[in-house]
Design a protein around this motif. Structure first.
Motif, PDB file in Angstrom:
ATOM      1  N   ASP A 206       0.861  -1.273  -0.008  1.00 53.43           N
ATOM      2  CA  ASP A 206      -0.035  -0.079   0.008  1.00 53.43           C
ATOM      3  C   ASP A 206       0.826   0.976  -0.011  1.00 53.43           C
ATOM      4  O   ASP A 206       0.633   2.107  -0.848  1.00 53.43           O
ATOM      5  N   ARG A 207       1.955   1.229   0.755  1.00 52.71           N
ATOM      6  CA  ARG A 207       2.707   2.599   1.019  1.00 52.71           C
ATOM      7  C   ARG A 207       3.605   2.670  -0.328  1.00 52.71           C
ATOM      8  O   ARG A 207       3.864   3.744  -0.548  1.00 52.71           O
ATOM      9  N   LEU A 208       3.984   1.387  -0.777  1.00 56.15           N
ATOM     10  CA  LEU A 208       4.598   1.838  -2.142  1.00 56.15           C
ATOM     11  C   LEU A 208       3.989   2.176  -3.187  1.00 56.15           C
ATOM     12  O   LEU A 208       4.349   3.334  -3.935  1.00 56.15           O
ATOM     13  N   PHE A 209       2.839   2.044  -3.354  1.00 54.69           N
ATOM     14  CA  PHE A 209       1.716   2.570  -4.433  1.00 54.69           C
ATOM     15  C   PHE A 209       1.653   3.888  -3.969  1.00 54.69           C
ATOM     16  O   PHE A 209       1.383   4.822  -4.750  1.00 54.69           O
ATOM     17  N   GLY A 210       1.505   4.298  -2.425  1.00 59.33           N
ATOM     18  CA  GLY A 210       1.317   5.526  -2.305  1.00 59.33           C
ATOM     19  C   GLY A 210       2.425   6.672  -2.740  1.00 59.33           C
ATOM     20  O   GLY A 210       2.319   7.547  -2.992  1.00 59.33           O
TER      21      GLY A 210
ATOM     22  N   GLN B  93      10.801   9.108   3.069  1.00 58.25           N
ATOM     23  CA  GLN B  93      10.797   8.987   4.761  1.00 58.25           C
ATOM     24  C   GLN B  93       9.464   8.351   5.114  1.00 58.25           C
ATOM     25  O   GLN B  93       9.595   7.727   5.877  1.00 58.25           O
ATOM     26  N   ALA B  94       8.629   8.697   4.386  1.00 58.28           N
ATOM     27  CA  ALA B  94       7.321   8.251   4.942  1.00 58.28           C
ATOM     28  C   ALA B  94       7.178   6.613   4.711  1.00 58.28           C
ATOM     29  O   ALA B  94       6.582   5.728   5.551  1.00 58.28           O
ATOM     30  N   LEU B  95       7.784   6.168   3.729  1.00 62.37           N
ATOM     31  CA  LEU B  95       7.780   4.910   3.272  1.00 62.37           C
ATOM     32  C   LEU B  95       8.870   4.019   4.216  1.00 62.37           C
ATOM     33  O   LEU B  95       8.713   2.940   4.501  1.00 62.37           O
ATOM     34  N   THR B  96      10.111   4.860   4.701  1.00 61.28           N
ATOM     35  CA  THR B  96      11.063   3.977   5.412  1.00 61.28           C
ATOM     36  C   THR B  96      10.856   4.121   6.757  1.00 61.28           C
ATOM     37  O   THR B  96      11.437   3.196   7.550  1.00 61.28           O
ATOM     38  N   ALA B  97      10.206   5.150   7.289  1.00 63.90           N
ATOM     39  CA  ALA B  97      10.047   5.337   8.790  1.00 63.90           C
ATOM     40  C   ALA B  97       9.518   3.998   9.574  1.00 63.90           C
ATOM     41  O   ALA B  97       8.467   3.283   9.030  1.00 63.90           O
ATOM     42  N   ARG B  98      10.198   3.695  10.699  1.00 62.81           N
ATOM     43  CA  ARG B  98       9.629   2.613  11.306  1.00 62.81           C
ATOM     44  C   ARG B  98       8.694   2.819  12.365  1.00 62.81           C
ATOM     45  O   ARG B  98       7.772   2.272  12.587  1.00 62.81           O
ATOM     46  N   ASP B  99       8.749   4.029  12.949  1.00 66.02           N
ATOM     47  CA  ASP B  99       7.917   4.394  14.033  1.00 66.02           C
ATOM     48  C   ASP B  99       6.696   5.047  13.329  1.00 66.02           C
ATOM     49  O   ASP B  99       6.575   6.168  12.374  1.00 66.02           O
TER      50      ASP B  99
ATOM     51  N   ALA C 121       3.929  12.554   6.872  1.00 67.11           N
ATOM     52  CA  ALA C 121       2.718  12.994   5.953  1.00 67.11           C
ATOM     53  C   ALA C 121       2.383  14.380   6.273  1.00 67.11           C
ATOM     54  O   ALA C 121       1.878  15.106   5.219  1.00 67.11           O
ATOM     55  N   GLN C 122       2.270  14.783   7.402  1.00 65.91           N
ATOM     56  CA  GLN C 122       1.810  16.222   7.803  1.00 65.91           C
ATOM     57  C   GLN C 122       2.807  17.241   7.024  1.00 65.91           C
ATOM     58  O   GLN C 122       2.299  18.240   6.496  1.00 65.91           O
ATOM     59  N   ALA C 123       4.102  17.068   7.346  1.00 65.53           N
ATOM     60  CA  ALA C 123       5.179  17.745   6.715  1.00 65.53           C
ATOM     61  C   ALA C 123       4.723  17.742   5.055  1.00 65.53           C
ATOM     62  O   ALA C 123       5.109  18.932   4.569  1.00 65.53           O
ATOM     63  N   ALA C 124       4.808  16.666   4.575  1.00 66.42           N
ATOM     64  CA  ALA C 124       4.467  16.579   3.267  1.00 66.42           C
ATOM     65  C   ALA C 124       3.483  17.386   2.691  1.00 66.42           C
ATOM     66  O   ALA C 124       3.430  18.030   1.725  1.00 66.42           O
ATOM     67  N   ARG C 125       2.359  17.389   3.626  1.00 70.21           N
ATOM     68  CA  ARG C 125       1.065  18.334   3.004  1.00 70.21           C
ATOM     69  C   ARG C 125       1.514  19.820   3.053  1.00 70.21           C
ATOM     70  O   ARG C 125       0.999  20.582   2.077  1.00 70.21           O
ATOM     71  N   GLU C 126       2.381  20.347   4.054  1.00 69.94           N
ATOM     72  CA  GLU C 126       2.946  21.717   3.813  1.00 69.94           C
ATOM     73  C   GLU C 126       3.630  21.784   2.764  1.00 69.94           C
ATOM     74  O   GLU C 126       3.807  22.780   2.225  1.00 69.94           O
ATOM     75  N   GLU C 127       4.423  20.901   2.358  1.00 73.02           N
ATOM     76  CA  GLU C 127       5.276  21.042   1.500  1.00 73.02           C
ATOM     77  C   GLU C 127       4.494  21.128   0.123  1.00 73.02           C
ATOM     78  O   GLU C 127       4.973  21.727  -0.949  1.00 73.02           O
ATOM     79  N   THR C 128       3.222  20.403  -0.114  1.00 74.90           N
ATOM     80  CA  THR C 128       2.676  20.538  -1.085  1.00 74.90           C
ATOM     81  C   THR C 128       2.070  22.139  -1.359  1.00 74.90           C
ATOM     82  O   THR C 128       1.870  22.446  -2.578  1.00 74.90           O
ATOM     83  N   ASP C 129       1.752  22.513  -0.244  1.00 77.62           N
ATOM     84  CA  ASP C 129       1.255  24.223  -0.505  1.00 77.62           C
ATOM     85  C   ASP C 129       2.539  24.749  -1.078  1.00 77.62           C
ATOM     86  O   ASP C 129       2.254  25.759  -2.080  1.00 77.62           O
ATOM     87  N   HIS C 130       3.719  24.570  -0.693  1.00 78.29           N
ATOM     88  CA  HIS C 130       5.023  25.190  -1.178  1.00 78.29           C
ATOM     89  C   HIS C 130       5.034  24.981  -2.578  1.00 78.29           C
ATOM     90  O   HIS C 130       5.205  25.861  -3.560  1.00 78.29           O
ATOM     91  N   LEU C 131       4.768  23.825  -3.068  1.00 80.53           N
ATOM     92  CA  LEU C 131       4.919  23.194  -4.263  1.00 80.53           C
ATOM     93  C   LEU C 131       3.967  24.042  -5.214  1.00 80.53           C
ATOM     94  O   LEU C 131       4.138  24.596  -6.347  1.00 80.53           O
TER      95      LEU C 131
END
Ligand SMILES: [Fe+2]
Ligand SMILES: [Fe+2]
Length: 205
Positions: free
Chosen positions: A2-6, A64-70, A78-88
Motif C-alpha cells: 500500500d505504502r509503495l503505491f502511495g 521518509q514516510a515509506l521507510t519510517a519505522r515508527d 505525512a503532515q510535513a509533506a502536506r505543507e510542502e505541497t502548499d509550497h509546491l
C-alpha cells in the motif's frame, strides 16, 4: 505494498498534475507587484529553483514516510509533506504568473532526492530525521539568500518565499524534537555540494 503505491502516486502527482494547496497563497495585500522584463526573468529563474526544491521535498518526505519505522513519525512526515505541497502549489502558481516554466529536469531531481531519502531512511529513524533536519536548515538558509536576491518590487514572490522559510524552520524544529541525530560534517558538506549543482542547473534548465 500500500505504502509503495502511495509513494508512486505521490511521485506521479508531483511531476504531472497541478498541486492543490490547503492554505491560501501568501500575499502582501497592500503591495502590488509590477516588474520589468529583466526583473521578471530574474525572479522566474529564482522561483524555478525554489520549485525544484519543493519537488525534491515531496520526494524526500515520500521516501521518509515509506521507510519510517515508527508510525507516529510516519504521521509527522505525512503532515510535513502536506505543507510542502502548499509550497509546491505556490511556487508553481508564481512561475505561471511570471510566464515561466518549471525545470525540465524535475523527474531527475525527484528520483535523486527519493533515492537519497531511501538511503537515509534505511539508516534508521534518527539518521533519517537528521537528514530532514539538515535539509530543512539548508533550505531555510537558501530561502533567506533568495529574499536578499529577489527584486525588491516582487512582493508576490517574496511573500511566498518568506512563508516557506518560516515553514521550513518549523519542519527543522519538529525533526529535532522527534529525536534527529546530527549528521557528520562530511555528510552535510556533501548535501551542500549536491544542492549547489541542483540550484545552479535549475536556474537555467
Ligand atoms: Fe518547502
Ligand atoms: Fe520543509
Amino acid at each position: 505494498m500500500d505504502r509503495l503505491f502511495g509513494a508512486l502516486d505521490s511521485a506521479l502527482r508531483t511531476l504531472f498534475s497541478k498541486p492543490r494547496s490547503s492554505r491560501a497563497c501568501p500575499v502582501v495585500p497592500a503591495e502590488q507587484t509590477h516588474l520589468g522584463a529583466q526583473e521578471r526573468r530574474h525572479a522566474a529563474a529564482l522561483m524555478r529553483v525554489n520549485h525544484v526544491g519543493e519537488v525534491c521535498a515531496q520526494a524526500l518526505y515520500s521516501a521518509q514516510a515509506l521507510t519510517a519505522r515508527d508510525p507516529a513519525l510516519r504521521q509527522q512526515m505525512a503532515q510535513a509533506a502536506r505543507e510542502e505541497t502548499d509550497h509546491l502549489a505556490w511556487t508553481q502558481a508564481r512561475l505561471d504568473e511570471l510566464g515561466a516554466r518549471p525545470s525540465l529536469l524535475n523527474p531527475l531531481w525527484y528520483a535523486g532526492a527519493f533515492g537519497l531519502g531511501m538511503v537515509a531512511g534505511r539508516l534508521g529513524d534518527r539518521t533519517s530525521l537528521g537528514f530532514v533536519l539538515e535539509t530543512e536548515r539548508q533550505v531555510e538558509a537558501h530561502l533567506q539568500g533568495h529574499l536578499d536576491r529577489l527584486p525588491a518590487a516582487d512582493h508576490a514572490s517574496r511573500a511566498i518565499v518568506a512563508q516557506m522559510k518560516d515553514d521550513e524552520a518549523t519542519h527543522a524544529r519538529q525533526a529535532q524534537h522527534a529525536g534527529a541525530d546530527e549528521l557528520p560534517r562530511p555528510a552535510k558538506l556533501l548535501m551542500k555540494a549536491a544542492a549547489k549543482v541542483m540550484t545552479t542547473t535549475a536556474h537555467y534548465i
